[in-house]
Design an enzyme around this catalytic site. Structure first.
Site, PDB file in Angstrom:
ATOM      1  N   GLY A  50       0.821  -1.212   0.000  1.00  0.00           N
ATOM      2  CA  GLY A  50       0.000   0.000   0.000  1.00  0.00           C
ATOM      3  C   GLY A  50       0.848   1.252   0.000  1.00  0.00           C
ATOM      4  O   GLY A  50       0.908   1.983   1.004  1.00  0.00           O
ATOM      5  N   GLU A  70      12.108  -5.519  -3.434  1.00  0.00           N
ATOM      6  CA  GLU A  70      11.138  -5.564  -4.524  1.00  0.00           C
ATOM      7  C   GLU A  70      11.791  -5.436  -5.900  1.00  0.00           C
ATOM      8  O   GLU A  70      11.298  -5.974  -6.883  1.00  0.00           O
ATOM      9  CB  GLU A  70      10.122  -4.427  -4.308  1.00  0.00           C
ATOM     10  CG  GLU A  70       9.046  -4.364  -5.360  1.00  0.00           C
ATOM     11  CD  GLU A  70       7.980  -3.291  -5.066  1.00  0.00           C
ATOM     12  OE1 GLU A  70       7.710  -3.035  -3.875  1.00  0.00           O
ATOM     13  OE2 GLU A  70       7.444  -2.739  -6.030  1.00  0.00           O
TER      14      GLU A  70
HETATM   15  C1  LIG Z   1       1.233  -3.499 -12.918  1.00  0.00           C
HETATM   16  C2  LIG Z   1       1.420  -2.520 -11.795  1.00  0.00           C
HETATM   17  C3  LIG Z   1       1.392  -2.980 -10.489  1.00  0.00           C
HETATM   18  C4  LIG Z   1       1.536  -2.065  -9.444  1.00  0.00           C
HETATM   19  N1  LIG Z   1       1.466  -2.544  -8.153  1.00  0.00           N
HETATM   20  C5  LIG Z   1       1.541  -1.667  -7.138  1.00  0.00           C
HETATM   21  C6  LIG Z   1       1.382  -2.122  -5.797  1.00  0.00           C
HETATM   22  O1  LIG Z   1       1.169  -3.309  -5.541  1.00  0.00           O
HETATM   23  N2  LIG Z   1       1.426  -1.221  -4.797  1.00  0.00           N
HETATM   24  C7  LIG Z   1       1.668   0.096  -5.031  1.00  0.00           C
HETATM   25  O2  LIG Z   1       1.724   0.852  -4.063  1.00  0.00           O
HETATM   26  N3  LIG Z   1       1.812   0.577  -6.291  1.00  0.00           N
HETATM   27  C8  LIG Z   1       1.755  -0.286  -7.340  1.00  0.00           C
HETATM   28  N4  LIG Z   1       1.896   0.174  -8.624  1.00  0.00           N
HETATM   29  C9  LIG Z   1       2.028   1.611  -8.861  1.00  0.00           C
HETATM   30  C10 LIG Z   1       3.409   2.049  -9.318  1.00  0.00           C
HETATM   31  O3  LIG Z   1       4.324   2.011  -8.257  1.00  0.00           O
HETATM   32  C11 LIG Z   1       3.232   3.461  -9.912  1.00  0.00           C
HETATM   33  O4  LIG Z   1       2.491   3.318 -11.116  1.00  0.00           O
HETATM   34  C12 LIG Z   1       4.564   4.120 -10.209  1.00  0.00           C
HETATM   35  O5  LIG Z   1       5.246   4.423  -9.032  1.00  0.00           O
HETATM   36  C13 LIG Z   1       4.349   5.423 -11.034  1.00  0.00           C
HETATM   37  O6  LIG Z   1       3.433   6.256 -10.413  1.00  0.00           O
HETATM   38  P1  LIG Z   1       2.188   6.869 -11.210  1.00  0.00           P
HETATM   39  O7  LIG Z   1       1.475   5.728 -11.865  1.00  0.00           O
HETATM   40  O8  LIG Z   1       1.426   7.722 -10.267  1.00  0.00           O
HETATM   41  O9  LIG Z   1       2.824   7.724 -12.370  1.00  0.00           O
HETATM   42  P2  LIG Z   1       3.426   9.204 -12.242  1.00  0.00           P
HETATM   43  O10 LIG Z   1       4.249   9.291 -11.009  1.00  0.00           O
HETATM   44  O11 LIG Z   1       2.313  10.175 -12.422  1.00  0.00           O
HETATM   45  O12 LIG Z   1       4.381   9.249 -13.489  1.00  0.00           O
HETATM   46  C14 LIG Z   1       3.892   9.439 -14.825  1.00  0.00           C
HETATM   47  C15 LIG Z   1       5.092   9.633 -15.748  1.00  0.00           C
HETATM   48  O13 LIG Z   1       5.797  10.833 -15.362  1.00  0.00           O
HETATM   49  C16 LIG Z   1       7.166  10.539 -15.112  1.00  0.00           C
HETATM   50  N5  LIG Z   1       7.652  11.357 -13.993  1.00  0.00           N
HETATM   51  C17 LIG Z   1       7.040  11.541 -12.797  1.00  0.00           C
HETATM   52  N6  LIG Z   1       7.796  12.325 -12.003  1.00  0.00           N
HETATM   53  C18 LIG Z   1       8.923  12.626 -12.714  1.00  0.00           C
HETATM   54  C19 LIG Z   1      10.102  13.371 -12.429  1.00  0.00           C
HETATM   55  N7  LIG Z   1      10.267  13.982 -11.250  1.00  0.00           N
HETATM   56  N8  LIG Z   1      11.047  13.461 -13.396  1.00  0.00           N
HETATM   57  C20 LIG Z   1      10.897  12.845 -14.601  1.00  0.00           C
HETATM   58  N9  LIG Z   1       9.798  12.120 -14.922  1.00  0.00           N
HETATM   59  C21 LIG Z   1       8.829  11.993 -13.991  1.00  0.00           C
HETATM   60  C22 LIG Z   1       7.211   9.072 -14.748  1.00  0.00           C
HETATM   61  O14 LIG Z   1       8.482   8.498 -14.982  1.00  0.00           O
HETATM   62  C23 LIG Z   1       6.116   8.486 -15.656  1.00  0.00           C
HETATM   63  O15 LIG Z   1       6.651   8.241 -16.932  1.00  0.00           O
HETATM   64  C24 LIG Z   1       1.750  -0.700  -9.703  1.00  0.00           C
HETATM   65  C25 LIG Z   1       1.799  -0.246 -11.033  1.00  0.00           C
HETATM   66  C26 LIG Z   1       1.642  -1.142 -12.063  1.00  0.00           C
HETATM   67  C27 LIG Z   1       1.687  -0.628 -13.477  1.00  0.00           C
END
Ligand SMILES: Cc1cc2nc3c(=O)[nH]c(=O)nc-3n(C[C@H](O)[C@H](O)[C@H](O)COP(=O)(O)OP(=O)(O)OC[C@H]3O[C@@H](n4cnc5c(N)ncnc54)[C@H](O)[C@@H]3O)c2cc1C
Length: 381
Positions: A132, A251
């Site tokens: 989470g 992880e």
């Molecule tokens: C299949 C799958 C399983 C998952 N399982 C879990 C889980 O079990 N538990 C959990 O907690 N989360 C989980 N996640 C979530 C995952 O950790 C997040 O999707 C990831 O951390 C990215 O966050 P976001 O989706 O909010 O994208 P964002 O943070 O909004 O990013 C969107 C884009 O912007 C880019 N970006 C963002 N900030 C910057 C920066 N400062 N500089 C340059 N580029 C940037 C990113 O690289 C990305 O390309 C899962 C995701 C997937 C796809």
């Protein structure tokens, strides 16, 4: 100065014997229809029955102390088992997170009672966990989480929302990162804490999210005034950020970061042998061997209680790139043949992998974020 450390680890004969046992088990299971091999098996293919079988073989909780239902074995024995399961595309998603990281957090930060009651259930393949961390407005910028835990007389009250929580629909627990006190000025890493939350508690709502390939493996989880006992606080109040970073090292460094699509190579090789350049194939195998050596080195360092957080980031980053390269090479080779000459199961494996591949470099930290971590270690930012 040495910035990164990946010790080379030899493969003793005992590992070969263990590998043979795991392969024989997997072959038997396939023969009796225990599973159909699939890509991305550690995220999207859950079979509680298969997890229980692995538990009976002693292949979950391999490294934990026997007092907590574990098997007291070296981390590299666990490495052998996990890479064989992944290479076979076995349905391991149910217990994967609990075995890989949640149990480690409980061993490190849980109470004696939690260790004695929860860890043996994980090791028997019956108790699953979810992570989470992410929220609708906090993914890459994890310190922006809004979920709050407020201290009460007898414990805590949890309010907030998590998203993309893999396996939460079958998990008994989630380890939740929540804010327990406000940031100190611009330092948002203070005031965060981890909680061990039973998902059956009143006020918890888990709803599945369908992925682009049509499967439900991740979820949105809402906590609406969820009452938690005092011992739900995992570790020290305010230390949640550091605890999470340790969890992410477990992880990010394992063979699931480069073997998720390996099953495609096995499935495709006979069909594409005459269509894939030996140079491309050699390049892929060289990368795989290097990644494997790096990942084994990290497994050893984790066992020794070290903190190879940045090295884990490197394995994940290179592993994601390798998987994309592997997939493209196979897809292109398949495309150069008439579709009627391609076995149907290989085509469906290709189509499913094509849809899921973009998520590999999101989950566990995105490419841009991981590159930033590596750059910071080098003093470049
Ligand atoms: C299949 C799958 C399983 C998952 N399982 C879990 C889980 O079990 N538990 C959990 O907690 N989360 C989980 N996640 C979530 C995952 O950790 C997040 O999707 C990831 O951390 C990215 O966050 P976001 O989706 O909010 O994208 P964002 O943070 O909004 O990013 C969107 C884009 O912007 C880019 N970006 C963002 N900030 C910057 C920066 N400062 N500089 C340059 N580029 C940037 C990113 O690289 C990305 O390309 C899962 C995701 C997937 C796809």
């Amino acid at each position: 100065m040495r910035r990164f450390h990946f010790p080379m680890v030899a493969e003793p004969a005992a590992e070969g014997a263990l590998r043979g046992r795991v392969r024989a088990f997997l072959e038997r299971e396939r023969e009796i229809g225990g599973f159909v091999p699939g890509a991305d098996c550690w995220v999207s293919r859950a079979s509680p029955e298969f997890s229980r079988k692995l538990g009976r073989e002693g292949w979950i909780g391999m490294t934990w102390p026997k007092a907590y239902g574990g098997h007291g074995r070296p981390a590299l024995d666990r490495f052998v088992v996990t890479e064989e399961l992944l290479a076979a595309g076995a349905p391991v998603a149910a217990h994967w997170i609990a075995d890989r990281q949640s149990a480690g957090q409980i061993l490190r930060y849980g109470t004696e009672e939690q260790k004695l009651s929860i860890l043996p259930q994980i090791a028997s393949g019956e108790c699953y966990f979810s992570v989470g961390m992410s929220e609708p407005q906090a993914g890459s910028d994890l310190a922006a989480i809004q979920t709050k835990a407020t201290s009460t007389q007898g414990g805590w009250v949890l309010q907030g929302r998590k998203i993309w929580s893999t396996g939460a629909h079958i998990a008994r627990y989630m380890i939740v990162l929540a804010r327990t006190s406000p940031p100190e000025g611009r330092n948002r890493h203070v005031g965060l804490s981890q909680f061990l939350v039973e998902l059956s508690r009143p006020g918890v709502d888990v709803s599945g999210i369908r992925d682009i390939a049509g499967a439900v493996h991740f979820n949105e989880v809402v906590f609406d005034g969820v009452e938690l006992p005092a011992d739900a606080l995992l570790g020290a109040e305010g230390e949640g950020w550091a605890q999470c970073m340790g969890e992410l090292a477990m992880e990010r460094s394992g063979p699931e970061r480069f073997l998720t699509t390996f099953i495609m190579l096995e499935a495709a090789l006979d069909t594409i042998r005459d269509r894939i350049s030996p140079i491309v194939l050699g390049d892929l195998i060289a990368r795989l061997v290097a990644l494997r050596a790096m990942s084994r080195g990290i497994a050893l360092r984790l066992q020794n209680g070290e903190d190879p957080g940045t090295e884990a980031v490197i394995v994940k980053q290179l592993g994601n790139a390798f998987e994309k390269r592997l997939f493209s090479a196979i897809r292109d080779a398949i495309a150069s043949k008439p579709e009627t000459e391609i076995p149907a199961d290989l085509l469906s494996l290709r189509d499913e992998t094509q849809l899921r591949l973009p998520s590999h470099s999101l989950r566990g930290g995105t490419t841009e974020i991981l590159r930033g971590v590596i750059a910071r270690q080098l003093g470049a930012r």
